[in-house]
Write a protein that holds these residues in place. Structure first.
Motif, short mmCIF file in Angstrom:
data_model
loop_
_atom_site.label_atom_id
_atom_site.label_comp_id
_atom_site.label_asym_id
_atom_site.label_seq_id
_atom_site.Cartn_x
_atom_site.Cartn_y
_atom_site.Cartn_z
N GLY A 17 0.62 -1.30 -0.02
CA GLY A 17 -0.22 0.05 -0.29
C GLY A 17 1.08 1.45 -0.10
N ARG A 18 0.82 1.91 0.74
CA ARG A 18 0.96 3.48 0.06
C ARG A 18 1.97 3.95 1.57
N ALA A 19 2.11 3.05 2.85
CA ALA A 19 3.60 3.44 3.09
C ALA A 19 3.66 2.12 3.92
N PHE A 20 5.22 1.83 4.77
CA PHE A 20 5.89 1.17 5.09
C PHE A 20 4.43 0.95 6.42
N CYS A 21 4.87 1.34 7.84
CA CYS A 21 3.74 0.81 8.73
C CYS A 21 3.77 2.41 9.69
N ALA A 22 2.90 2.73 9.67
CA ALA A 22 2.31 4.29 10.10
C ALA A 22 1.69 4.59 11.65
N GLY A 23 2.83 3.37 12.46
CA GLY A 23 2.46 3.13 13.79
C GLY A 23 1.77 2.37 14.70
N VAL A 77 6.46 5.30 11.49
CA VAL A 77 6.02 6.39 12.54
C VAL A 77 6.02 5.56 12.89
N GLY A 78 6.49 6.00 14.41
CA GLY A 78 6.27 5.42 15.91
C GLY A 78 6.32 4.00 15.81
N GLY A 79 5.97 2.99 15.84
CA GLY A 79 6.64 1.13 15.69
C GLY A 79 7.13 1.24 14.23
N GLY A 80 6.97 1.74 13.65
CA GLY A 80 7.12 1.87 11.88
C GLY A 80 8.46 2.54 11.76
N ALA A 81 9.02 3.53 12.88
CA ALA A 81 10.69 4.00 12.50
C ALA A 81 11.20 2.85 13.45
N GLU A 82 10.40 2.45 14.67
CA GLU A 82 11.13 1.35 15.14
C GLU A 82 12.32 0.31 15.22
N ILE A 83 11.06 -0.50 14.17
CA ILE A 83 10.47 -2.08 13.34
C ILE A 83 12.27 -1.48 12.38
N ALA A 84 11.96 -0.23 11.79
CA ALA A 84 13.35 0.37 10.13
C ALA A 84 14.15 0.46 10.96
N ILE A 105 2.23 12.87 21.71
CA ILE A 105 0.62 12.04 22.06
C ILE A 105 0.48 11.53 24.00
N GLY A 106 1.78 12.52 24.29
CA GLY A 106 1.73 11.12 25.61
C GLY A 106 2.19 9.92 26.01
N THR A 107 2.78 9.28 25.11
CA THR A 107 2.94 7.40 25.38
C THR A 107 5.27 7.29 25.06
N TYR A 108 5.51 6.52 25.10
CA TYR A 108 6.48 6.32 25.65
C TYR A 108 7.19 5.17 23.77
N VAL A 109 9.06 5.35 23.78
CA VAL A 109 9.01 5.00 22.92
C VAL A 109 9.16 2.80 23.08
N GLY A 110 9.53 2.74 22.02
CA GLY A 110 9.78 1.23 22.22
C GLY A 110 11.12 0.68 21.45
N GLY A 111 11.43 -0.45 21.36
CA GLY A 111 12.37 -1.01 19.63
C GLY A 111 13.95 -0.57 21.09
N GLY A 112 14.11 -0.38 21.76
CA GLY A 112 15.86 -0.32 21.53
C GLY A 112 15.82 1.25 21.64
#
Length: 257
Positions: free
Chosen positions: A56-62, A108-115, A136-143
């Protein structure tokens, strides 16, 4: 419908996110299926490389914010979701096979963490990558609190993580986050060329080299700290406000509660 599609070509296992109607936003099923595919690749000697991309139009929008907003999740449900995301990123970073992330549209978000977790990042020059979690009031992951400063330096990492700005693929290449940043129409060609180079190398020393260059002090602690951070944020009123504001397409009104 499966949340991912897999195919093997020329000793590379392709994992393709398959939620195009949601811009491949992550949910539990997508994480679990991706983790299962990575584990299969790890055990398959015919796989020399893993390539992760999106339909589709994106890798991953989080994160799938609509899913977050709908229904009521227990603390256990939230923790299970967070841990799955962490396991996917950790597996990408620790699997013995090189991993290539191919990004178009948005990561974006989780998608950026995977990338960011991948060994190689090929991102279209007009694609957008960002970590909007704090906004958006949350926290990062993915190391990423450990991995991103190693990749691009503390100053660039602070700007990306603390300010939440989206940057282009061209900027990713400029600051050392991307391996390549071609025009979008050349993504497939450039990916194929890179994969051919990777699979020519001997797999046993490749696995040892990946492990050696990815040694990170206290990595286990970082993943647990991030898990605790995400879970703690999901229990705040500000997190609920951030999710609601996103769904309603308005600016959040945070109260520090």
């Amino acid at each position: 419908m499966s949340e991912i599609v897999t195919k093997q070509e020329n000793q590379a296992l392709h994992i393709i996110f398959n939620r195009p109607e949601r811009l491949n936003a992550v949910n539990e099923a997508l994480y679990q299926q991706t983790l299962d595919a990575l584990n299969r690749a790890a055990e398959d000697p015919s796989v020399r490389c893993v390539v992760i991309s999106g339909n589709g139009r994106a890798f991953c929008a989080g994160a799938d914010m609509k899913a977050h907003k709908s229904g009521v999740r227990t603390r256990e449900d939230r923790e299970a979701y967070i841990v799955l995301g962490q396991q996917v990123c950790e597996r990408i970073q620790t699997i013995s096979k090189p991993v290539v992330a191919v990004v178009h549209g948005y990561a974006v978000g989780g998608g950026a963490e995977i990338a960011t977790s991948a060994d190689f990042l090929i991102i279209a020059e007009d694609a957008q990558l960002g970590f909007p979690e704090l906004a958006i009031g949350t926290y990062v992951g993915g190391g990423v609190t450990l991995r991103l400063p190693r990749l691009i330096g503390l100053r660039h990492a602070s700007n990306l993580l603390m300010l939440g700005d989206r940057i282009s693929g061209a900027k990713c290449l400029e600051i050392g986050l991307a391996t390549e940043s071609p025009p979008a129409e050349q993504l497939q060609e450039r990916t194929s060329a890179l994969v051919k180079r990777i699979v020519k190398n001997a797999p046993i020393p490749m696995a040892r080299l990946k492990a050696a260059i990815n040694v990170q002090p206290s990595a286990e602690t970082v993943f647990q700290t991030e898990t605790d951070g995400v879970l703690a944020m999901m229990e705040t009123k500000d997190w609920a406000e951030g999710v609601a504001a996103f769904a309603e397409r308005r600016s959040p009104r945070f109260e520090g509660k």
